[in-house]
Design a protein around this motif. Structure first.
Motif, PDB file in Angstrom:
ATOM      1  N   HIS A 142     -18.598 -52.149  60.366  1.00  0.00           N
ATOM      2  CA  HIS A 142     -17.603 -52.657  59.329  1.00  0.00           C
ATOM      3  C   HIS A 142     -16.487 -52.918  60.216  1.00  0.00           C
ATOM      4  CE1 HIS A 142     -20.676 -50.881  56.983  1.00  0.00           C
ATOM      5  NE2 HIS A 142     -20.454 -52.030  56.247  1.00  0.00           N
ATOM      6  N   TRP A 143     -15.901 -54.007  60.142  1.00  0.00           N
ATOM      7  CA  TRP A 143     -14.321 -54.340  60.710  1.00  0.00           C
ATOM      8  C   TRP A 143     -13.394 -54.749  59.831  1.00  0.00           C
ATOM      9  CZ3 TRP A 143     -13.895 -53.683  66.150  1.00  0.00           C
ATOM     10  CH2 TRP A 143     -15.090 -53.314  66.932  1.00  0.00           C
ATOM     11  N   THR A 144     -12.007 -54.274  60.043  1.00  0.00           N
ATOM     12  CA  THR A 144     -11.169 -54.663  59.434  1.00  0.00           C
ATOM     13  C   THR A 144      -9.845 -55.049  60.032  1.00  0.00           C
ATOM     14  OG1 THR A 144     -10.228 -52.359  59.430  1.00  0.00           O
ATOM     15  CG2 THR A 144     -11.557 -53.029  57.393  1.00  0.00           C
ATOM     16  N   PHE A 145      -9.179 -56.120  59.604  1.00  0.00           N
ATOM     17  CA  PHE A 145      -7.980 -56.573  60.080  1.00  0.00           C
ATOM     18  C   PHE A 145      -6.760 -55.663  59.921  1.00  0.00           C
ATOM     19  CE2 PHE A 145      -4.530 -59.746  61.029  1.00  0.00           C
ATOM     20  CZ  PHE A 145      -5.111 -60.122  62.315  1.00  0.00           C
ATOM     21  N   ASP A 146      -6.285 -54.766  60.741  1.00  0.00           N
ATOM     22  CA  ASP A 146      -5.653 -53.494  60.360  1.00  0.00           C
ATOM     23  C   ASP A 146      -4.097 -53.921  60.546  1.00  0.00           C
ATOM     24  OD1 ASP A 146      -7.333 -52.017  59.480  1.00  0.00           O
ATOM     25  OD2 ASP A 146      -7.428 -50.807  61.222  1.00  0.00           O
ATOM     26  N   ASP A 147      -3.575 -54.868  61.506  1.00  0.00           N
ATOM     27  CA  ASP A 147      -2.191 -55.233  61.578  1.00  0.00           C
ATOM     28  C   ASP A 147      -1.710 -56.147  60.602  1.00  0.00           C
ATOM     29  OD1 ASP A 147      -2.595 -57.899  62.215  1.00  0.00           O
ATOM     30  OD2 ASP A 147      -3.025 -57.459  64.326  1.00  0.00           O
TER      31      ASP A 147
END
Length: 181
Positions: free
Chosen positions: A42-47
């Protein structure tokens, strides 16, 4: 699509934590080692509010704004106060600004080039507003470099070096603010 890839980093203290750095921002996963077991990660766009870009030119006219910037991806800015983000936002007209200059004896005259249909624009109010060049030099492919004479009457444009076994195009000059070159 994520844009150009900048780097992949693995947390040395937590191998399940990885960062994928792109031109659009930073993606992160806290379960990347699940891929070793054939399980989806699972990948998230953290910025939030981060833009990776490049400053290609800076000038500091003797009057007016203390700093004007030429920036990739977000055009550039007139920095009236160096302690706050420019309230007027970025320059309009093109995505990348590759070069800018001001007339030393008339610093309200500013020129810039970058990626746009005419490849450049000029300002007569120190970079607050911009007027696109009416034409582009025949050798222009966008971007390049620009200089303005001390009195602001002449603009000199150097073009990007072409790739491959070709010769460098000669610079172009205008004395009518980009109507003819």
């Amino acid at each position: 699509t994520p844009g150009w890839m900048g780097d992949v980093e693995i947390d040395p203290f937590d191998p399940a934590h990885a960062l994928y750095i792109t031109g659009g921002g930073i993606w992160s996963s806290y379960d990347v080692t699940d891929a070793d077991k054939g399980v989806s990660t699972h990948w998230t766009f953290d910025d939030d509010g981060l833009e990776e870009t490049v400053v290609s030119d800076l000038v500091s006219p003797p009057t007016g704004a203390p700093l004007l910037s030429a920036v990739g991806d977000i055009s550039g800015f007139r920095h009236d106060d160096l302690d706050v983000s420019p309230p007027g936002g970025m320059f309009d007209g093109f995505v990348n600004t590759t070069s800018l200059d001001f007339a030393e004896a008339a610093p309200d005259i500013v020129v810039r080039v970058g990626s746009s249909s005419g490849g450049g624009s000029y300002s007569t109010d120190g970079g607050t507003t911009w007027t696109p060049f009416a034409t582009a030099p025949a050798a222009s492919k966008g971007s390049g470099y620009i200089a303005v004479s001390e009195d602001g009457a002449t603009f000199l444009r150097a073009h990007p070096v072409p790739r491959g076994p070709t010769t460098q195009p000669l610079p172009s000059i205008t004395r009518d603010r980009g109507s003819t070159w």
